[in-house]
Design a protein around this motif. Structure first.
Motif, PDB file in Angstrom:
ATOM      1  N   SER A 150       4.026  10.304  -5.941  1.00 40.04           N
ATOM      2  CA  SER A 150       4.956  10.844  -6.946  1.00 40.04           C
ATOM      3  C   SER A 150       4.186  11.182  -8.223  1.00 40.04           C
ATOM      4  CB  SER A 150       6.106   9.880  -7.213  1.00 40.04           C
ATOM      5  OG  SER A 150       5.664   8.830  -8.023  1.00 40.04           O
ATOM      6  N   GLY A 151       3.215  10.293  -8.504  1.00 34.31           N
ATOM      7  CA  GLY A 151       2.368  10.561  -9.676  1.00 34.31           C
ATOM      8  C   GLY A 151       1.601  11.847  -9.485  1.00 34.31           C
ATOM      9  N   HIS A 176       0.828  -1.208   0.000  1.00 38.58           N
ATOM     10  CA  HIS A 176       0.000   0.000   0.000  1.00 38.58           C
ATOM     11  C   HIS A 176       0.856   1.249   0.000  1.00 38.58           C
ATOM     12  CE1 HIS A 176      -4.106  -1.269   0.179  1.00 38.58           C
ATOM     13  NE2 HIS A 176      -3.844  -2.184   1.111  1.00 38.58           N
ATOM     14  N   ILE A 177       1.872   1.198   0.884  1.00 34.42           N
ATOM     15  CA  ILE A 177       2.740   2.378   0.997  1.00 34.42           C
ATOM     16  C   ILE A 177       3.446   2.621  -0.338  1.00 34.42           C
ATOM     17  CG2 ILE A 177       4.894   3.210   2.046  1.00 34.42           C
ATOM     18  CD1 ILE A 177       3.837   2.058   4.685  1.00 34.42           C
ATOM     19  N   HIS A 178       3.873   1.498  -0.904  1.00 36.51           N
ATOM     20  CA  HIS A 178       4.541   1.615  -2.204  1.00 36.51           C
ATOM     21  C   HIS A 178       3.591   2.268  -3.207  1.00 36.51           C
ATOM     22  CE1 HIS A 178       7.683   0.561  -4.996  1.00 36.51           C
ATOM     23  NE2 HIS A 178       6.746   0.165  -5.836  1.00 36.51           N
ATOM     24  N   GLY A 179       2.347   1.737  -3.162  1.00 39.01           N
ATOM     25  CA  GLY A 179       1.329   2.286  -4.067  1.00 39.01           C
ATOM     26  C   GLY A 179       1.096   3.754  -3.798  1.00 39.01           C
ATOM     27  N   LEU A 180       1.033   4.059  -2.482  1.00 37.26           N
ATOM     28  CA  LEU A 180       0.793   5.462  -2.118  1.00 37.26           C
ATOM     29  C   LEU A 180       1.945   6.347  -2.559  1.00 37.26           C
ATOM     30  CD1 LEU A 180      -0.783   5.250   1.445  1.00 37.26           C
ATOM     31  CD2 LEU A 180      -1.824   6.180  -0.603  1.00 37.26           C
ATOM     32  N   LEU A 202       0.645  17.289 -10.562  1.00 37.75           N
ATOM     33  CA  LEU A 202       0.610  18.689 -10.107  1.00 37.75           C
ATOM     34  C   LEU A 202       1.544  19.549 -10.946  1.00 37.75           C
ATOM     35  CD1 LEU A 202       0.645  19.088  -6.218  1.00 37.75           C
ATOM     36  CD2 LEU A 202      -1.093  19.761  -7.844  1.00 37.75           C
ATOM     37  N   GLU A 203       2.743  18.982 -11.128  1.00 37.63           N
ATOM     38  CA  GLU A 203       3.741  19.703 -11.912  1.00 37.63           C
ATOM     39  C   GLU A 203       3.221  19.951 -13.330  1.00 37.63           C
ATOM     40  OE1 GLU A 203       6.963  21.790 -12.554  1.00 37.63           O
ATOM     41  OE2 GLU A 203       6.435  20.953 -10.598  1.00 37.63           O
ATOM     42  N   GLU A 204       2.666  18.861 -13.891  1.00 33.84           N
ATOM     43  CA  GLU A 204       2.112  18.988 -15.242  1.00 33.84           C
ATOM     44  C   GLU A 204       0.988  20.007 -15.263  1.00 33.84           C
ATOM     45  OE1 GLU A 204       0.994  15.166 -16.784  1.00 33.84           O
ATOM     46  OE2 GLU A 204       3.099  14.550 -16.837  1.00 33.84           O
TER      47      GLU A 204
END
Ligand SMILES: Nc1ncnc2c1ncn2[C@@H]1O[C@H](COP(=O)(O)OP(=O)(O)OP(=O)(O)O)[C@@H](O)[C@H]1O
Length: 962
Positions: A351-352, A342-346, A357-359
């Motif tokens: 990051s996504g 889950h944490i990995h997914g989170l 956000l950056e995009e």
């Protein structure tokens, strides 16, 4: 039993001792001889056994029937004793000192005392450890008690035999001999000899009987036999009447001694037997009755069973708990790994999310760019020295939001504002510049860019745009950094593009073509110019800023780039505007001229506000003309430029009113959409076409040349249409400076500034404005929008002719028109191979020759547009007065009008016209004339300098020394 054993030992020895103490030693010779016989027989027994054990050879020193002396000498070396004991108990004496000389020296005299001592001592230690009766080493010496040695040997013999028979049970020598129960001391007692004698006798008689109960009787018997012998021996020589007394005395002594010994022995053994006694008691108790025992054992069994059950239960519980824990562990691992996933997914999602956000931010900026929104960056000035105990009005800054504490009637309140970026008081100059850096690239790519600083006085506008008074590389403001960057990128692109850069420092580009365009090739050039401009900028102290800029200041950078492969020309321009303070007049507490300035500043800024409001509401009419400032910024605010506003606020609580109104204004600015920025580029095809147009225009103009006076009123620059483009180029080497300067169109400002010219159009043109193209341009040649000569005020023309109405640039895409016409005139193009620099160099040289002391003024005053006179300023004033800005701020440098005369026809005409109308106006150069102005036509003349002063040359907009 132990007690009995002790008793049996003690009787003989006690009797003996008592008798000895009693002093009645047996004098019976028979007894003596019997004793001697007995001792000898024991000695023989011992010697025989020793010889048997070690062999006759080894025991050669020990005769089979030795005398006491022989026995002692034979054993003196300790060798026989040690070897024997090692046979009985292997390893009892680990090391036996054997002497090779032993054979040669039969009496053993050669053996060292050490050897005797070593062997004998080791033997005695071993004997003692085995719990056997021992003797003293001195017993082997002359005068020693060999009987004790014999005793020891016989005890060893007995032990050896017991071992040989299998060693069953506990070996006992004359009773309880265990060293553990009686201790070894009792065997090394000095006086143990008689006692041992009786022991050995007893043991030799019947050793085995000592182990059993019945043995006790026989022991008693043997003891009593010995005892009676003693008694008999004592009484033998006594008279019959003495016997009872002696017996009584012996007995009482015996009893006394006996009791004494028992008591002492009991004391010794008591401690060690306490436990045994207790055990016995317990055993007795337990043996109270079988039933009790049974019930007890039953109870114990029950307890045991219960405990067993409990243990089983506990085991079960333990087992289940273990299983539970294992299960939990497994679950925990499962959960843990799930959590990990889950944490990995989170993390991935986060990051996504950040990417998105950056995009989004990029897209938002792109959308903003497409919309042409004015970017607004807000900067909060830090407290100045001496303000350390002030409380900031800025509550907090977060991303692009800033929240201001606002005192209200009902207590404290907050107001939040959103901008593209908000810089806190600690933001550095480099940080601020980095966010606007991409715009610099845009200028080189052919975009028009406008960066202006807005805010109340003392809020840090000059700091952002230029830097502090003491300038260091680190504190350099946007202007310096922008130019450095510009030159840097130009250098980087030198293989692909050739860039020409020129700057204007005074306010330019208005209808009075104050094109003080100065070519520059490095940041240093610009800094020098800026320093001059800065010097001339009107500054004064206000209540809010002791070094307040009392005027707007603008640095305009023009960049023309030629793509070396395609020949495409790119033209970009960048306005860097440091506006005068936006504060309300009463705040700055200014009076007199300063008050007027403030009012003008406010007017121009309010005009800016009006323009912003119109743009924000997308009104068809945008009142650019209401102030010089808005005229200056027209390109940037209405054209397809990229515009950035730095809005500045002061953190002081007493500035909160200004802060709020500044931020409100800035928020409005942020809503303005200018439309997507456009690149100003001309491909070589377009250039050719433009040239054709220009030559056609010129031909057309020539045809109409006959009636040029009439035409002039409509188009002061029609003359230029008669000129071939090549002739018009300022870079034409065949032209002299005068000629070049004479062609005012050659010095028209690049595309960035043309937008400042308001175009009077006829209605047909206005209707067609959106589809204005070259054909139309040609087709509509006669009713072409008049290209106004520099210095001529279109407003005046409008007023004069009344033939059309003024429309702002946003209404008419006049940029196309003017660009095309002007570009066709090659104002920036260097097709003839001459770089503008060549021209500028020449121009600068020439002009400095003419007016050496005013070379800068000439530069700044744009001698190339030497058509304006002081009258033009009046015109301008009048015109701007009409548009609600009495132009104290926008005075122009008269020197620029006093520069080079070029004899251009139009200017002469203008001059003559102006002179005719207003002969009283002084002109330093009689050849120069004022542009047609409303004042000329309507006769309303305003004095050039209302304060009666000659304006000083300056690089600032509306600059004026205070
Ligand atoms: N970000 C900053 N960091 C440090 N000092 C600053 C900063 N901004 C402004 N200052 C200082 O505050 C004072 C006022 O700044 P500045 O002169 O730039 O204000 P201004 O808005 O240009 O004022 P005016 O409109 O009156 O010309 C100056 O002493 C300047 O050095």
């Amino acid at each position: 039993m132990a007690g009995e054993g002790r008793l049996s030992f003690s009787v003989a020895s006690v009797v003996e001792d008592v008798l000895q103490q009693h002093g009645n030693r047996p004098r019976d010779l028979d007894l003596e001889s019997r004793k001697a016989e007995e001792a000898a027989s024991r000695r023989y027994e011992a010697a025989g056994w020793l010889r048997k054990m070690v062999g006759v050879v080894a025991a050669r020193d020990l005769p089979a029937e030795p005398s006491e002396e022989e026995f002692r000498l034979g054993l003196r070396s300790g060798i026989i004793l040690c070897n024997v004991i090692n046979k009985v108990q292997p390893g009892a004496v680990p090391k036996v000192v054997e002497s090779p000389d032993t054979v040669l020296v039969p009496d053993g005299a050669a053996l060292s005392a050490y050897q005797y001592f070593e062997n004998v001592r080791n033997f005695l230690v071993a004997v003692q450890e085995m719990g056997l009766p021992t003797f003293e080493a001195s017993d082997l010496e002359q005068g020693g008690k060999s009987a004790r040695v014999v005793n020891c040997v016989l005890a060893l013999k007995s032990y050896g035999e017991w071992k040989q028979t299998g060693g069953n049970g506990v070996w006992k020598f004359g009773g309880t001999i265990k060293s553990t129960s009686l201790g070894t001391k009792s065997f090394i007692r000095k006086n143990s000899e008689p006692f041992m004698n009786s022991l050995s006798r007893t043991s030799s008689i019947n050793e085995k009987s000592l182990n059993s109960h019945s043995d006790l009787d026989s022991n008693k018997m043997s003891s009593s036999g010995s005892f009676s012998m003693l008694v008999r021996a004592v009484l033998l020589d006594k008279k019959p009447e003495e016997i009872p007394t002696v017996v009584e005395s012996v007995l009482s002594k015996l009893v006394e001694e006996f009791e004494h010994r028992i008591a002492s022995q009991y004391e010794q053994g008591e401690d060690k037997n306490v436990k045994g006694s207790k055990r016995e008691e317990c055993f007795q108790k337990n043996n109270i009755s079988d039933e009790e025992l049974k019930s007890q054992s039953l109870k114990q069994k029950m307890i045991f069973d219960q405990q067993h059950e409990d243990i089983q239960e506990l085991k079960h519980t333990l087992h289940t708990t273990k299983a539970g824990i294992q299960f939990m562990q497994m679950k925990f691992h499962e959960e843990f790994s799930n959590l990990g996933i889950h944490i990995h997914g989170l993390a991935h999602a986060a990051s996504g999310y950040h990417r998105v956000l950056e995009e989004n931010r990029k897209l938002y900026n792109q959308v903003q760019d497409l919309k042409g929104s004015i970017r607004v960056y807000c900067r909060v000035r830090p407290f100045l020295s001496g303000q350390s105990n002030y409380l900031s009005t800025v509550d907090h800054i977060e991303e692009g939001n800033i929240t201001i504490n606002t005192p209200s009637k009902h207590g404290k309140g907050w107001k939040s504002f959103s901008f593209n970026k908000v810089y806190g008081p600690s933001a550095t100059q480099a940080e601020v510049f980095s966010d606007m850096q991409p715009l610099i690239r845009s200028v080189l790519d052919g975009y028009n860019v406008c960066i202006f600083a807005y805010g109340q006085t003392g809020s840090g506008k000059t700091y952002t745009m230029t830097g502090p008074r003491e300038l260091t590389e680190k504190s350099q403001g946007v202007n310096y950094r922008a130019l450095s960057d510009l030159f840097l990128i130009a250098e980087q692109r030198k293989d692909i593009f050739r860039y020409d850069v020129a700057v204007q420092i005074s306010q330019t580009g208005l209808n009075v073509p104050d094109a003080s365009l100065i070519p520059v090739s490095s940041t240093a050039d610009v800094i020098n110019l800026m320093n001059l401009g800065q010097k001339n900028r009107a500054v004064g102290a206000t209540a809010l800023n002791d070094r307040s800029s009392r005027s707007h200041s603008c640095l305009t950078v023009h960049v023309q780039g030629k793509d070396l492969t395609s020949g495409t020309m790119y033209r970009g321009c960048m306005h860097l505007v440091d506006l005068a303070g936006s504060e309300r007049v009463n705040k700055s507490e200014v009076t007199g001229d300063r008050l007027k300035e403030a009012q003008h500043i406010n007017r121009s800024l309010s005009a800016l506000g009006d323009v912003i409001a119109s743009l924000a509401q997308k009104n068809p009419h945008v009142p650019y003309r209401n102030s010089k400032l808005t005229q200056l910024l027209q390109d940037s605010l209405g054209g397809q430029a990229k515009t950035l506003m730095f809005v500045h606020i002061s953190p002081e609580p007493d500035a909160v009113g200004e802060t709020i109104s500044t931020l409100k204004f800035a928020e409005r600015v942020a809503t303005v959409e200018l439309g997507a920025a456009r690149v100003n580029k001309d491909s070589s095809d377009v250039k050719e076409l433009k040239e054709q147009i220009a030559s056609l225009k010129a031909a057309l103009a020539r045809k109409e040349g006959e009636s040029e006076h009439n035409q002039y009123s409509m188009s002061g620059s029609s003359e230029r249409y008669r000129t071939k483009p090549s002739e018009l180029s300022p870079f034409n080497s065949n032209q002299g400076v005068g000629e070049m300067l004479g062609d005012q169109n050659s010095y028209r400002q690049p595309v960035g500034d043309v937008g400042n010219i308001e175009v009077q159009t006829n209605s047909a043109l206005r209707q067609k404005k959106q589809s204005f193209d070259l054909d139309e341009l040609l087709a509509n040649s006669p009713p072409w929008p008049p290209v106004i000569s520099p210095g001529q005020h279109y407003g005046d023309d409008e007023k004069e002719t009344g033939s059309g109405e003024w429309v702002d640039k946003v209404m008419v895409n006049k940029q196309d028109v003017v660009n095309r016409v002007e570009n066709s005139l090659g104002c920036w193009e260097t097709d003839n191979g001459h770089s503008p620099d060549v021209f500028y160099q020449k121009y600068l040289q020439d002009s400095s020759k003419i007016y050496p002391e005013q070379s800068y003024n000439m530069l700044m005053g744009n001698n190339r547009f030497n058509v304006a006179t002081s009258d033009d300023l009046d015109d301008l004033d009048a015109a701007t007065s009409d548009s609600s800005e009495p132009d104290l701020l926008w005075q122009f440098n008269q020197s620029k009008f006093t520069s080079i005369s070029n004899g251009i026809e139009t200017k002469t005409r203008k001059q003559s016209l102006k002179s005719a109308k207003n002969p009283g106006i002084r002109s330093p150069n009689p050849k120069l004339g004022a542009s047609p102005s409303r004042k000329l036509t309507n006769g309303v003349g305003a004095p050039l300098h209302r304060n009666g002063r000659q304006p000083k040359p300056t690089g600032a907009i509306g600059k004026r020394k205070t």
